[in-house]
Motif scaffolding. Structure first.
Motif, PDB file in Angstrom:
ATOM      1  N   VAL A   1       1.118  -0.796  -0.221  1.00  0.00           N
ATOM      2  CA  VAL A   1      -0.311   0.011  -0.006  1.00  0.00           C
ATOM      3  C   VAL A   1       0.576   1.493  -0.061  1.00  0.00           C
ATOM      4  O   VAL A   1       0.310   2.584  -0.374  1.00  0.00           O
ATOM      5  CB  VAL A   1      -0.773  -0.166   1.350  1.00  0.00           C
TER       6      VAL A   1
ATOM      7  N   GLN B   1       2.695   1.566  -3.166  1.00  0.00           N
ATOM      8  CA  GLN B   1       2.284   1.789  -4.690  1.00  0.00           C
ATOM      9  C   GLN B   1       1.416   3.082  -4.295  1.00  0.00           C
ATOM     10  O   GLN B   1       0.895   3.840  -5.540  1.00  0.00           O
ATOM     11  CB  GLN B   1       1.068   0.936  -4.822  1.00  0.00           C
ATOM     12  N   SER B   2       1.686   4.089  -3.275  1.00  0.00           N
ATOM     13  CA  SER B   2       1.104   5.233  -2.810  1.00  0.00           C
ATOM     14  C   SER B   2       2.137   6.184  -3.713  1.00  0.00           C
ATOM     15  O   SER B   2       1.874   7.490  -4.038  1.00  0.00           O
ATOM     16  CB  SER B   2       1.029   5.725  -1.411  1.00  0.00           C
TER      17      SER B   2
ATOM     18  N   SER C   1      -8.086  -1.650  -5.867  1.00  0.00           N
ATOM     19  CA  SER C   1      -7.832  -0.280  -5.686  1.00  0.00           C
ATOM     20  C   SER C   1      -6.345  -1.297  -4.430  1.00  0.00           C
ATOM     21  O   SER C   1      -6.213  -2.391  -4.255  1.00  0.00           O
ATOM     22  CB  SER C   1      -8.776   0.777  -4.565  1.00  0.00           C
ATOM     23  N   SER C   2      -5.304  -0.183  -3.533  1.00  0.00           N
ATOM     24  CA  SER C   2      -4.702  -0.881  -2.414  1.00  0.00           C
ATOM     25  C   SER C   2      -5.682  -1.333  -1.290  1.00  0.00           C
ATOM     26  O   SER C   2      -4.881  -2.033  -0.395  1.00  0.00           O
ATOM     27  CB  SER C   2      -3.143   0.275  -2.752  1.00  0.00           C
TER      28      SER C   2
ATOM     29  N   TYR D   1      -5.700  -4.720  -0.358  1.00  0.00           N
ATOM     30  CA  TYR D   1      -4.364  -5.378   0.625  1.00  0.00           C
ATOM     31  C   TYR D   1      -4.666  -4.887   1.832  1.00  0.00           C
ATOM     32  O   TYR D   1      -3.847  -6.506   2.641  1.00  0.00           O
ATOM     33  CB  TYR D   1      -2.862  -4.409   0.451  1.00  0.00           C
TER      34      TYR D   1
ATOM     35  N   ASN E   1      -4.777  -1.464  -9.781  1.00  0.00           N
ATOM     36  CA  ASN E   1      -4.993  -0.614  -8.839  1.00  0.00           C
ATOM     37  C   ASN E   1      -5.480   0.570  -9.295  1.00  0.00           C
ATOM     38  O   ASN E   1      -3.771   0.701  -9.894  1.00  0.00           O
ATOM     39  CB  ASN E   1      -4.113  -0.330  -7.556  1.00  0.00           C
TER      40      ASN E   1
ATOM     41  N   ILE F   1      -0.298  -2.126 -11.182  1.00  0.00           N
ATOM     42  CA  ILE F   1      -0.706  -1.104 -10.206  1.00  0.00           C
ATOM     43  C   ILE F   1       0.171  -0.057 -10.843  1.00  0.00           C
ATOM     44  O   ILE F   1       0.540   0.093 -11.670  1.00  0.00           O
ATOM     45  CB  ILE F   1       0.598  -1.756  -8.993  1.00  0.00           C
TER      46      ILE F   1
END
Length: 320
Positions: free
Chosen positions: A10, A13-14, A173-174, A177, A230, A283
């Protein structure tokens, strides 16, 4: 592409690296039919815009005729081309059925289905028309039913597509997870309310990945490419149920412009390279990733598919 498995997914990938894919790379889609759920706003709108620019015949599916009309007018002004409105409320199985019937009355083939629409963190009291948790019912069950109803058109498109495939791209989306599946929360009850709106959202996004993989397993040998994505942390109306202060902070620190959000699903839905990623999770920005380990559990996938299929069959029986 190499699978991205580094660090806490998370967080990692942000803050993705600069995108290598640009919508200008999308091949010409003349003669192809594309359908985008939630196409009137946000990432869905951007997806419609790029597909129109690349000469696809685009169906914009949305709940509100007024909002859809405004989006279609804006898209025409930007692209010179006109999307076609399809009325669809994914929170109503009757609406899903009607929308699929309407589409199939006009088109025999569907080359790309973008299961893009979604609802995020609404009030816990909100349920679908049929009594399911609003987020699971809209994000997972509604899209499952819609995809199954349109599968005949997708399979026809396999035969007419230049690359011999049709594609189903599901926007996750993230959050996928951050939770797994808890079947006792799909409908209202103490366990659902205990999980809370945020947990229910993450569960629905996890479910999106599981079902996208199941579609790939069940239809891949017939030419269907199914990919979940995502899209990244994006500034859209999806955060409309967040407190105002939280939205301001997110926009300032974390969220990217909406154009970035469409990149990954556009890549999945249009690019030749994506044909290699059936059943995979992409992603930001348009890179191959790895979802939560439980998304790859075949027993979980079978159980969720059977549950969804059973709910749809019960709905169909009530209508008979």
């Amino acid at each position: 592409m190499k699978k991205d498995s580094g660090g806490w997914p998370v967080f990692a990938q942000s803050f993705p690296s600069k995108p290598k894919f640009h919508p200008d790379q999308i091949p010409d889609h003349s003669g192809r039919v594309v359908l985008v759920t939630g196409g009137n706003t946000g990432i869905g709108y951007e997806t419609c815009r790029e597909m129109l620019k690349h000469n696809a015949k685009v169906y914009l599916a949305a709940r509100s005729p007024e909002k859809a009309a405004a989006a279609i007018a804006s898209l025409k002004e930007e692209t010179g081309k006109e999307a076609i409105f399809l009325k669809l409320d994914l929170g109503s199985l009757a609406s899903v059925k009607a929308a699929a019937q309407e589409f199939l009355s006009k088109e025999s083939e569907l080359h790309v289905l973008f299961n893009n629409a979604g609802v995020m963190r609404p009030p816990i009291e909100w349920l679908t028309t049929d009594g399911y948790d609003l987020q699971f019912g809209t994000n997972v069950l509604g899209h499952f039913y819609f995809t199954e109803l349109l599968m005949t058109a997708l399979l026809v498109a396999v035969k007419t597509s230049p690359d011999g495939h049709a594609r189903v791209v599901t926007t996750s989306s993230s959050g996928a997870y951050l939770n797994t599946l808890h079947f006792e929360t799909f409908k209202d009850g103490p366990e659902r309310r205990k999980m809370g709106s945020n947990g229910l959202y993450n569960q629905s996004k996890h479910g999106n990945v599981v079902i996208a993989r199941e579609i790939a397993k069940r239809y891949g040998d017939q030419g269907i490419i199914s990919i979940s994505v995502n899209p990244g942390n994006i500034q859209t109306d999806l955060q409309r149920h967040f407190p105002t202060v939280a939205r301001v902070i997110l926009n300032a620190v974390l969220l990217k412009p909406v154009q970035y959000g469409a990149l990954t699903q556009l890549f999945a839905g249009t690019m030749p390279e994506a044909l290699k990623y059936n059943g995979e999770f992409l992603i930001p920005w348009a890179r191959l990733g790895k979802a939560h380990p439980e998304c790859y559990n075949d027993e979980v996938g079978e159980r969720l598919w059977s549950w969804l299929q059973g709910e749809v069959q019960a709905f169909e029986a009530r209508r008979a």
